[in-house]
Design a protein around this motif. Structure first.
Motif, PDB file in Angstrom:
ATOM      1  N   ASN A 217      34.386  27.470-107.535  1.00 40.89           N
ATOM      2  CA  ASN A 217      33.893  26.949-108.809  1.00 40.89           C
ATOM      3  C   ASN A 217      32.433  26.544-108.687  1.00 40.89           C
ATOM      4  OD1 ASN A 217      35.747  26.836-111.067  1.00 40.89           O
ATOM      5  ND2 ASN A 217      37.008  25.446-109.853  1.00 40.89           N
ATOM      6  N   GLU A 218      31.558  27.183-109.435  1.00 45.16           N
ATOM      7  CA  GLU A 218      30.163  26.756-109.518  1.00 45.16           C
ATOM      8  C   GLU A 218      30.060  25.820-110.725  1.00 45.16           C
ATOM      9  OE1 GLU A 218      26.466  26.024-108.455  1.00 45.16           O
ATOM     10  OE2 GLU A 218      27.832  27.269-107.271  1.00 45.16           O
TER      11      GLU A 218
ATOM     12  N   ALA B 276      28.293  27.334-118.512  1.00 46.11           N
ATOM     13  CA  ALA B 276      28.124  28.790-118.526  1.00 46.11           C
ATOM     14  C   ALA B 276      27.398  29.231-117.263  1.00 46.11           C
ATOM     15  CB  ALA B 276      27.348  29.232-119.762  1.00 46.11           C
ATOM     16  N   ARG B 277      28.116  29.914-116.364  1.00 45.25           N
ATOM     17  CA  ARG B 277      27.521  30.436-115.142  1.00 45.25           C
ATOM     18  C   ARG B 277      27.934  31.898-114.941  1.00 45.25           C
ATOM     19  NH1 ARG B 277      24.850  26.909-111.778  1.00 45.25           N
ATOM     20  NH2 ARG B 277      23.920  28.912-111.253  1.00 45.25           N
TER      21      ARG B 277
ATOM     22  N   TRP C  56      28.816  35.595-108.843  1.00 41.42           N
ATOM     23  CA  TRP C  56      29.771  36.667-108.551  1.00 41.42           C
ATOM     24  C   TRP C  56      30.755  36.167-107.502  1.00 41.42           C
ATOM     25  CZ3 TRP C  56      27.116  42.137-108.153  1.00 41.42           C
ATOM     26  CH2 TRP C  56      26.274  42.324-109.247  1.00 41.42           C
ATOM     27  N   ALA C  57      32.036  36.265-107.784  1.00 36.68           N
ATOM     28  CA  ALA C  57      33.060  35.785-106.849  1.00 36.68           C
ATOM     29  C   ALA C  57      32.922  36.436-105.481  1.00 36.68           C
ATOM     30  CB  ALA C  57      34.457  36.039-107.417  1.00 36.68           C
ATOM     31  N   GLU C  58      32.489  37.683-105.437  1.00 31.95           N
ATOM     32  CA  GLU C  58      32.428  38.394-104.159  1.00 31.95           C
ATOM     33  C   GLU C  58      31.458  37.733-103.180  1.00 31.95           C
ATOM     34  OE1 GLU C  58      29.819  42.285-104.676  1.00 31.95           O
ATOM     35  OE2 GLU C  58      30.950  41.823-106.498  1.00 31.95           O
ATOM     36  N   HIS C  59      30.484  36.986-103.700  1.00 31.87           N
ATOM     37  CA  HIS C  59      29.508  36.359-102.819  1.00 31.87           C
ATOM     38  C   HIS C  59      30.044  35.086-102.176  1.00 31.87           C
ATOM     39  CE1 HIS C  59      26.380  38.656-105.402  1.00 31.87           C
ATOM     40  NE2 HIS C  59      26.801  39.381-104.384  1.00 31.87           N
ATOM     41  N   SER C  60      31.281  34.727-102.508  1.00 35.47           N
ATOM     42  CA  SER C  60      31.963  33.626-101.828  1.00 35.47           C
ATOM     43  C   SER C  60      33.128  34.101-100.962  1.00 35.47           C
ATOM     44  CB  SER C  60      32.501  32.614-102.850  1.00 35.47           C
ATOM     45  OG  SER C  60      31.483  31.782-103.350  1.00 35.47           O
TER      46      SER C  60
ATOM     47  N   GLY D 160      32.824  31.538-116.063  1.00 36.11           N
ATOM     48  CA  GLY D 160      32.917  31.216-114.644  1.00 36.11           C
ATOM     49  C   GLY D 160      32.239  32.191-113.712  1.00 36.11           C
ATOM     50  N   GLY D 161      31.875  33.387-114.203  1.00 39.74           N
ATOM     51  CA  GLY D 161      31.236  34.375-113.347  1.00 39.74           C
ATOM     52  C   GLY D 161      32.047  35.649-113.216  1.00 39.74           C
ATOM     53  N   ARG D 162      31.544  36.551-112.396  1.00 46.36           N
ATOM     54  CA  ARG D 162      32.173  37.867-112.232  1.00 46.36           C
ATOM     55  C   ARG D 162      33.312  37.822-111.222  1.00 46.36           C
ATOM     56  NH1 ARG D 162      27.965  42.934-112.537  1.00 46.36           N
ATOM     57  NH2 ARG D 162      26.316  41.916-113.773  1.00 46.36           N
TER      58      ARG D 162
END
Length: 465
Positions: free
Chosen positions: A128-129, A134-135, A139-143, A174-176
């Motif tokens: 969670n960022e 609004a974020r 990108w989820a992949e970067h975590s 929440g992002g991609r």
């Protein structure tokens, strides 16, 4: 005489001015195309062997069943599926499936593996960022941490071959998301499903209201959430118009905005919306918002009140990704019922069983079994082979990969599970799991049991003796 010279000079200037007016205008600079895939998949399938599974009960993932069926895997793909008469190619590894079941690999549309890995400690909590409602630029992949032991657990205990990893639901945007093949890899890109569309995680209801309600200048109510979200979409529409014009006509390149890049992708139909939403009334509002701004919702996640609007979901072509019996843990989940999944299915809408949980992902077949039994008690008699669509073909459709996987059809990826018993039984376990035709797990072979790098050397883990 002087006046005469001045007249000639004026005439010459006028002629030159006219010629300049006839000269072609300089062409605008050609547009510079944005790289929409800056972190491409580097996935390469593991080597496999020509394999034939015989005498098994086969669920094809699209509602079909073959008793005493045969499945042939070759070159990473489903080569053929049929009855006992299907001839085996020369040199094939033959597996006797008598008393066992074959299904497509389980696809979990809602996972946080890698972003909330095990061990569950603060230093690894990256889903969670929660710094703005609004974020969409994250990108989820970067975590994703590829060494998360949860990936191997999901493969070996749950037969999960593909999963969508989403950001958390603290934010309205929440992002991609990213779709992964459930294979060991050194990097997330080595797990990334080739050609799978990105998703956008959105949320409504209590989570963003709770996270931002106490912060000054942030939405504190459901109506505030909707107003904020609409305002972001207005900016996204303006951004898209500006960039569409530039890419058509060239000229001066507009300023890039990573958040708007994601939302522009949604408005263009390239990025699929996955919307965390519990209540029926809020799902209906989100559908109207999608109509207002011209995007499509692929699935509502959790959707504990989906049964109340199953007809609307069918009409809109929106899937509902649900648990079998989670309810009551917060107010917006209070009206959940055990018949939710079969009611949605029975209305002709797209029903999906999802996990949202590192343990639940290991037992999605049992989650589907509970829903199947609840439906039958309510008089909805759904067959097991049809119920398997909740675990394979429907999630594959919702995340945009059904042309590649999700069912046992010739030419599709060889993502296959051999179960040691009826997979709707609490006693069933995967005996073997193939991904792209490569045997990634074998309960009878210690060398074919997944162990992440993190587990190696840990007490009680990684011991194959």
């Amino acid at each position: 005489m002087l006046n005469k010279h001045w007249g000639l000079l004026a005439l010459a200037a006028a002629l030159l001015s006219g010629c300049a007016g006839l000269a072609p205008k300089p062409k605008p600079a050609p547009p510079i195309r944005i790289n929409e895939d800056p972190y491409p998949s580097t996935y390469a399938r593991y080597p496999g062997a020509l394999t034939v599974i015989r005498n098994a009960t086969v669920f094809d993932g699209e509602g079909g069943r073959i008793n005493g069926g045969t499945v042939i895997l070759a070159d990473g793909l489903i080569q053929a599926i049929g009855g006992p008469e299907l001839a085996a190619p020369a040199g094939a590894v033959e597996i006797d499936g008598t008393g066992k079941f074959v299904t497509p690999g389980v696809i979990d549309i809602h996972s946080h593996l890698g972003d909330y890995p095990s061990p569950g400690v603060e230093s690894l909590s990256d889903g969670n960022e929660a710094t703005s409602p609004a974020r969409p630029e994250v990108w989820a992949e970067h975590s994703v941490w590829p060494q998360d032991p949860g990936f191997g657990r999901a493969l070996a205990n749950g037969g999960v071959t593909t999963l969508q990893v989403l950001p958390g639901s603290a934010n309205l945007f929440g992002g991609r998301s990213v779709v992964l093949k459930n294979v060991p890899a050194r990097t997330e890109q080595g797990m990334k499903f080739p050609g799978a569309p990105y998703g956008l995680k959105m949320a409504c209801g209590e989570n963003p209201k709770r996270v931002y309600g106490s912060k000054g200048g942030m939405p504190q109510t459901r109506m505030g959430n909707i107003a904020y979200t609409r305002g972001v979409w207005l900016k996204a529409q303006a951004y898209k118009r500006k960039w569409d014009k530039y890419e058509k006509n060239g000229g001066d390149m507009p300023e890039r905005d990573l958040a708007m890049d994601t939302l522009r992708g949604v408005l263009a139909g390239k990025i699929l919306v996955h919307n965390h939403c519990y209540r029926a009334d809020e799902m209906a509002i989100m559908i109207d918002m999608a109509h207002e701004f011209g995007y499509k919702i692929s699935a509502f996640h959790h959707a504990v009140e989906a049964y109340k609007i199953a007809d609307l979901l069918k009409k809109e072509g929106i899937c509902a990704a649900m648990w079998a019996d989670w309810y009551g843990f917060k107010m917006e989940s209070y009206d959940g019922i055990q018949e939710n999944i079969p009611f949605v299915h029975n209305a002709g809408a797209c029903a999906i069983v999802h996990s949202d949980d590192a343990n639940g992902i290991q037992r999605l077949n049992q989650e589907a079994s509970k829903a199947l039994a609840d439906g039958r008690r309510a008089g909805i008699n759904i067959s097991e082979e049809v119920a398997w669509t909740w675990l394979s073909s429907n999630p594959a459709k919702s995340i945009g990969i059904f042309d590649k996987t999700g069912s046992l059809k010739p030419g599709k990826m060889g993502d296959v599970v051999l179960w040691n018993a009826d997979p709707f039984s609490v006693y069933a376990r995967p005996e073997r799991v193939w991904i792209d035709g490569a045997l990634m797990y074998n309960a009878n072979d210690p060398k074919r049991r997944p162990v992440s790098d993190f587990e190696l050397g840990q007490p009680g883990e990684g011991d194959t003796k």
